[in-house]
Design a protein around this motif. Structure first.
Motif, PDB file in Angstrom:
ATOM      1  N   MET A   1     -50.471 -56.830 -56.968  1.00  0.00           N
ATOM      2  CA  MET A   1     -50.879 -56.063 -55.794  1.00  0.00           C
ATOM      3  C   MET A   1     -49.939 -56.374 -54.626  1.00  0.00           C
ATOM      4  O   MET A   1     -49.566 -57.520 -54.419  1.00  0.00           O
ATOM      5  N   TYR A   2     -49.599 -55.334 -53.902  1.00  0.00           N
ATOM      6  CA  TYR A   2     -48.836 -55.512 -52.672  1.00  0.00           C
ATOM      7  C   TYR A   2     -49.804 -55.910 -51.570  1.00  0.00           C
ATOM      8  O   TYR A   2     -50.912 -55.394 -51.476  1.00  0.00           O
TER       9      TYR A   2
ATOM     10  N   ALA B   1     -51.739 -44.488 -54.134  1.00  0.00           N
ATOM     11  CA  ALA B   1     -52.386 -45.767 -54.416  1.00  0.00           C
ATOM     12  C   ALA B   1     -53.513 -45.583 -55.424  1.00  0.00           C
ATOM     13  O   ALA B   1     -54.347 -44.695 -55.287  1.00  0.00           O
ATOM     14  N   GLU B   2     -53.510 -46.440 -56.432  1.00  0.00           N
ATOM     15  CA  GLU B   2     -54.540 -46.387 -57.469  1.00  0.00           C
ATOM     16  C   GLU B   2     -55.680 -47.350 -57.185  1.00  0.00           C
ATOM     17  O   GLU B   2     -56.794 -47.146 -57.652  1.00  0.00           O
ATOM     18  N   GLU B   3     -55.379 -48.412 -56.455  1.00  0.00           N
ATOM     19  CA  GLU B   3     -56.404 -49.406 -56.126  1.00  0.00           C
ATOM     20  C   GLU B   3     -56.104 -49.993 -54.757  1.00  0.00           C
ATOM     21  O   GLU B   3     -54.966 -50.362 -54.467  1.00  0.00           O
ATOM     22  N   VAL B   4     -57.138 -50.059 -53.923  1.00  0.00           N
ATOM     23  CA  VAL B   4     -57.014 -50.651 -52.589  1.00  0.00           C
ATOM     24  C   VAL B   4     -58.194 -51.600 -52.403  1.00  0.00           C
ATOM     25  O   VAL B   4     -59.345 -51.224 -52.635  1.00  0.00           O
ATOM     26  N   LEU B   5     -57.880 -52.830 -52.008  1.00  0.00           N
ATOM     27  CA  LEU B   5     -58.915 -53.823 -51.750  1.00  0.00           C
ATOM     28  C   LEU B   5     -58.747 -54.325 -50.324  1.00  0.00           C
ATOM     29  O   LEU B   5     -57.699 -54.867 -49.965  1.00  0.00           O
TER      30      LEU B   5
ATOM     31  N   LYS C   1     -49.163 -49.616 -58.148  1.00  0.00           N
ATOM     32  CA  LYS C   1     -49.752 -48.837 -57.062  1.00  0.00           C
ATOM     33  C   LYS C   1     -51.077 -49.463 -56.660  1.00  0.00           C
ATOM     34  O   LYS C   1     -52.083 -48.791 -56.496  1.00  0.00           O
ATOM     35  N   ARG C   2     -51.048 -50.781 -56.545  1.00  0.00           N
ATOM     36  CA  ARG C   2     -52.242 -51.548 -56.207  1.00  0.00           C
ATOM     37  C   ARG C   2     -51.963 -52.328 -54.926  1.00  0.00           C
ATOM     38  O   ARG C   2     -50.918 -52.956 -54.800  1.00  0.00           O
ATOM     39  N   PHE C   3     -52.936 -52.296 -54.018  1.00  0.00           N
ATOM     40  CA  PHE C   3     -52.712 -52.854 -52.686  1.00  0.00           C
ATOM     41  C   PHE C   3     -53.911 -53.658 -52.201  1.00  0.00           C
ATOM     42  O   PHE C   3     -55.054 -53.305 -52.480  1.00  0.00           O
ATOM     43  N   MET C   4     -53.602 -54.697 -51.450  1.00  0.00           N
ATOM     44  CA  MET C   4     -54.613 -55.491 -50.792  1.00  0.00           C
ATOM     45  C   MET C   4     -54.317 -55.432 -49.299  1.00  0.00           C
ATOM     46  O   MET C   4     -53.173 -55.630 -48.889  1.00  0.00           O
ATOM     47  N   ILE C   5     -55.332 -55.139 -48.514  1.00  0.00           N
ATOM     48  CA  ILE C   5     -55.163 -55.019 -47.069  1.00  0.00           C
ATOM     49  C   ILE C   5     -55.900 -56.148 -46.367  1.00  0.00           C
ATOM     50  O   ILE C   5     -57.081 -56.392 -46.633  1.00  0.00           O
ATOM     51  N   VAL C   6     -55.179 -56.842 -45.481  1.00  0.00           N
ATOM     52  CA  VAL C   6     -55.761 -57.879 -44.634  1.00  0.00           C
ATOM     53  C   VAL C   6     -55.295 -57.641 -43.199  1.00  0.00           C
ATOM     54  O   VAL C   6     -54.313 -56.946 -42.962  1.00  0.00           O
ATOM     55  N   ASP C   7     -56.014 -58.212 -42.263  1.00  0.00           N
ATOM     56  CA  ASP C   7     -55.609 -58.168 -40.865  1.00  0.00           C
ATOM     57  C   ASP C   7     -54.755 -59.405 -40.601  1.00  0.00           C
ATOM     58  O   ASP C   7     -55.194 -60.532 -40.847  1.00  0.00           O
ATOM     59  N   ALA C   8     -53.559 -59.208 -40.106  1.00  0.00           N
ATOM     60  CA  ALA C   8     -52.606 -60.314 -39.898  1.00  0.00           C
ATOM     61  C   ALA C   8     -53.107 -61.361 -38.908  1.00  0.00           C
ATOM     62  O   ALA C   8     -52.633 -62.494 -38.910  1.00  0.00           O
ATOM     63  N   VAL C   9     -54.069 -61.008 -38.083  1.00  0.00           N
ATOM     64  CA  VAL C   9     -54.598 -61.951 -37.103  1.00  0.00           C
ATOM     65  C   VAL C   9     -55.284 -63.131 -37.794  1.00  0.00           C
ATOM     66  O   VAL C   9     -55.287 -64.241 -37.297  1.00  0.00           O
TER      67      VAL C   9
END
Length: 186
Positions: free
Chosen positions: A27-28, A49-53, A2-10
């Motif tokens: 991390m997903y 989600a337990e962790e979001v970066l 339940k760990r996620f990394m968020i980026v902008d696809a651009v």
């Protein structure tokens, strides 16, 4: 996980920068921007989600939709893609100090070696920024990096110059550079 990394696809170079760290930490990787921020946040809440970066530049709507009260997150966004990259690479090496190889890339293409996520990526350009040069030199000097692999022959001369200069400054052959020109499927 339940760990996620968020980026902008651009910003493709951000995706390249985080692949190894995301894999290392199970991390997903999620692409989010102002258009899908609400849906992404809702899904993360539903999943628990337990962790979001958040990595690199992200739209303010993404941060607002996460709302620290209901879904806390950490962020790496120093305002410069090279600085962000060095920070995530440091986090990778901190978790796995036995890793002695890094890939060098401009972040503009995903090649199979990069996509595998087995080695951290250090972003370079035809003229390597001083901060990146100093970072690599420090990692070589400390023994953290012994091999740098370049997967784009366009940067072969840049990587060769990097190796030569660092080895001359350190007075030893501490850094080796490999250039991958292709890959067999046999």
């Amino acid at each position: 996980a339940k760990r996620f990394m968020i980026v902008d696809a651009v910003y493709g170079y951000n995706t390249i920068s985080v692949m190894a760290y995301a894999k290392q930490n199970s991390m997903y990787l999620i692409f989010a921007d102002k258009d899908n921020a609400a849906a992404v946040s809702e899904n993360l809440r539903t999943i628990g989600a337990e962790e979001v970066l958040l990595y690199g530049y992200t739209d303010k709507e993404v941060k607002e939709s996460l709302d620290a009260k209901t879904l806390q997150y950490n962020e790496i966004n120093l305002g410069d893609k090279f600085d962000d990259n060095m920070q995530i690479t440091d986090m990778y090496f901190k978790k796995d100090p036995s890793k002695k190889q890094a890939l060098l890339s401009d972040g503009n293409g995903i090649e199979s070696t990069i996509a595998a996520g087995d080695d951290p990526i250090i972003l370079i350009s035809p003229v390597i920024p001083t901060a990146v040069y100093d970072y690599i030199k420090q990692k070589v000097s400390s023994g953290q990096i012994k091999v740098a692999m370049i997967v784009d022959q366009e940067y072969a001369q840049t990587a060769y110059n990097l190796k030569t200069n660092i080895n001359n400054e350190l007075g030893s052959k501490s850094l080796s550079v490999l250039v991958k020109f292709g890959q067999s499927t046999a």
